[in-house]
Design a protein around this motif. Structure first.
Motif: not given
Length: 624
Positions: A95-100, A318-323, A352-357
């Motif tokens: 996840t970190g690599g993909a978003i980076m 909203l687009g970035v959040t959903l993306g 359950s884990l798709a959000q930020a924390g």
């Protein structure tokens, strides 16, 4: 009005109104708290600077992880190592690599992209665990897998905080949204004066940090017990609560002073205290504070959402959040498949884990202090994190709807039965072992109360006229509802050996005069149940194996009497052997690593052979 009493009144009133409404509508308490924060913050403007309360509200997360630690023991944590390192570690890395990569494609530097990747690799421990517990989903495969990932993420916050200063820009600068650069001074951290590692070289920081963790471990092992006994002498209930709070607050302070996550420190303390006799006392004392502070945390998150900033540019944000949530969801789905999650479990794990924390807020603030992120980007990231957390309860609603369409057969979605009967005999576990016990006891006219966590077994028993109650027999409230305080006998016949041991420990602590008959999985489980306080311990295969052995003797040259005598002698000697070896058994070592245990076992085996041969010779002489 900004007084403390006014703010407290507003927070409590919002929670009392919003949460019951949300619960009645099936949305869960988390969404109720978040919406309450939105109403009293951005909508009505009753609360100013809600971020100032976040430091106190985060103690709800700290206390929650302490309670989770109390539910685990070190062996259970070790059994989870594959999911912690494999599933959790791969989720963070992928996840970190993909978003980076996505952030770099958006035009940001490598330093900023790494920081953003770490921020969004994390999920919300508070929202997810609270919702899983409310919906009785924690014991499903999807729930356990989600917990493993969340625990790994909480541990990963420590190296992330260590890495972020290395990403700082060469000069102390602020980059505005239009690209201009100005000098910055973020001021002195109010907590810096409490730091034990400030100004130390790298090796010094490492030593102090390890020393702090070691102090927590040693205190949990050697200090908590004596202090609890000392407090017990005062006979004041509030002192137990004060000491429980002292443990949590003190460890959180120590972890903060060495730059570690306070939530991780209290989790470690909870694990260390999981097998002590004080576990349930600590749990009952901390639980009310955890619930209220977690609610305060969710309200402050809702109150922090920058709606003016969002409505100024809603579609991109909203687009970035959903993306981001979509990217995380795809990675979670793939990992779930790789780790053999299917159907509802895979869907639960993914949604359950798709959000930020909440730790995303911590990393964003720290990145801003270290000049890793420019202020305008930090504000947008804060908004994205908050929006994703606000969306998460809606995803659980989607999961509930999809689960109902897939079918209602899963007992994890069914609430525990309300127990409306009590009896002198409680049978926990009505599988192939407990059924025989229950039939024998009821056949002589005695009343039993049957508990089991397998709804299919309960429903099958009801078809045969045997009433049972669905629920986890290890839950204290379920046992008390079944009449544990006044029961004469408890039969612990659960399929899970660890659960049986926990049940026996709790029952013995709550009712010292209770007679406990326990089902043991094997010889080593006998020793555990013996230490836990069981009166009669029955190995599930022992009696049937003994009878089979007698049949072998009867068909191998011994007459019926000789075989029966040998069977009885073997039975008596085995009971003697168990008592002898119980004193030498060490739960920290396997039998193969315990030379004293092995030596005594071999001596007892020779004694058995000699006694049986002598018995048979004596019988032959009598017949002669």
């Amino acid at each position: 009005m900004d007084g403390v009493l006014f703010q407290a009144t507003v927070f409590l009133l919002a929670a009392v109104i919003a949460v019951p409404i949300a619960a009645r509508l099936g949305m869960g308490s988390v969404l109720g708290y978040l919406l309450a924060g939105v109403v009293i913050g951005p909508v009505l403007g009753l609360i100013h600077q809600p971020e100032s309360l976040l430091h106190y509200a985060e103690f709800g997360v700290v206390m929650m992880l302490f309670l989770i630690g109390l539910e685990l023991d070190p062996r259970a944590l070790w059994a989870m190592r594959h999911k912690l390192l494999g599933l959790g570690g791969m989720q963070i890395a992928l996840t970190g690599g993909a978003i980076m990569v996505g952030t770099m494609l958006y035009g940001f530097s490598i330093n900023i992209s790494i920081a953003v990747g770490m921020i969004f690799a994390l999920s919300s421990t508070a929202i997810v665990l609270q919702t899983l517990n409310e919906k009785n989903l924690m014991k499903t495969s999807g729930g356990r897998s989600a917990f493993s990932v969340l625990l790994t993420q909480d541990i990963a916050v420590i190296p992330m905080l260590a890495i972020l200063p290395l990403l700082a820009m060469p000069e102390v600068m602020e980059i505005t949204a239009n690209g201009s650069i100005v000098k910055s001074d973020h001021g002195h951290d109010a907590h810096a004066s409490y730091s034990l590692v400030e100004g130390l070289p790298g090796w010094g920081v490492t030593l102090v940090t390890l020393g702090a963790v070691g102090a927590v471990v040693l205190a949990g092992m050697y200090l908590v017990g004596p202090i609890f006994h000392f407090i017990h002498g005062a006979r004041l209930r509030e002192m137990y609560t004060a000491f429980a709070l002292l443990i949590v607050v003190g460890i959180a302070l120590l972890m903060t002073m060495v730059g570690l996550s306070p939530a991780l420190g209290t989790f470690l303390a909870g694990v260390l205290l999981a097998n002590t006799e004080f576990r349930h006392e600590l749990e009952s004392d901390i639980q009310p504070f955890k619930g209220l502070l977690l609610g305060l945390f969710f309200i402050t998150v809702g109150a922090q959402i920058d709606f003016p900033g969002f409505f100024a540019n809603p579609l991109p944000i909203l687009g970035v959040t959903l993306g981001i949530m979509f990217i995380k969801g795809v990675i979670l789905y793939i990992l779930g498949r790789a780790f053999n999650l299917r159907g509802r479990d895979q869907m639960l794990f993914t949604l359950s884990l798709a959000q930020a924390g909440e730790f995303g807020f911590v990393l964003i603030s720290f990145s801003l202090q270290q000049n890793v992120l420019p202020p305008y980007l930090a504000e947008h990231l804060m908004l994205i994190v908050a929006l994703s957390m606000l969306i998460t309860p809606l995803l659980f609603i989607v999961y509930d709807i999809a689960s109902r369409k897939l079918g209602d057969g899963d007992e994890a979605l069914r609430p525990d039965d309300e127990i409306d009967e009590q009896g002198p005999i409680i049978i926990a576990g009505i599988g192939r072992f407990g059924q025989i016990v229950n039939r024998l006891v009821r056949s002589v006219g005695l009343k039993t109360v049957v508990l089991d966590h397998d709804i299919r077994t309960i429903e099958l028993m009801r078809r045969f006229g045997v009433k049972g109650f669905f629920g986890d027999p290890t839950r204290p409230e379920l046992l008390h509802a079944a009449g544990l305080a006044n029961a004469r006998v408890l039969v612990a016949a659960l399929d899970d050996p660890a659960a049986t041991t926990r049940l026996v420990k709790h029952a013995r602590r709550e009712h010292p005069a209770l007679h406990i008959v326990a089902r043991a999985h094997d010889r080593h489980h006998v020793y555990q149940l013996y230490q836990a306080g069981a009166n009669d311990i029955v190995r599930e295969m022992f009696d049937s194996s003994l009878r089979a052995g007698r049949y072998v003797l009867e068909n191998s040259g011994l007459n019926d009497y000789e075989a029966a005598q040998a069977e009885q002698a073997f039975y008596q000697h085995d009971r003697y052997t168990l008592r002898e070896l119980a004193d030498l058994w060490d739960p920290e070592r396997s039998a193969a690593e315990n030379p004293e245990y092995i030596a005594r076992a071999r001596e007892l085996e020779k004694e058995l052979e000699l006694s049986l041969l002598t018995l048979l010779e004596q019988d032959k002489e009598k017949r002669a």
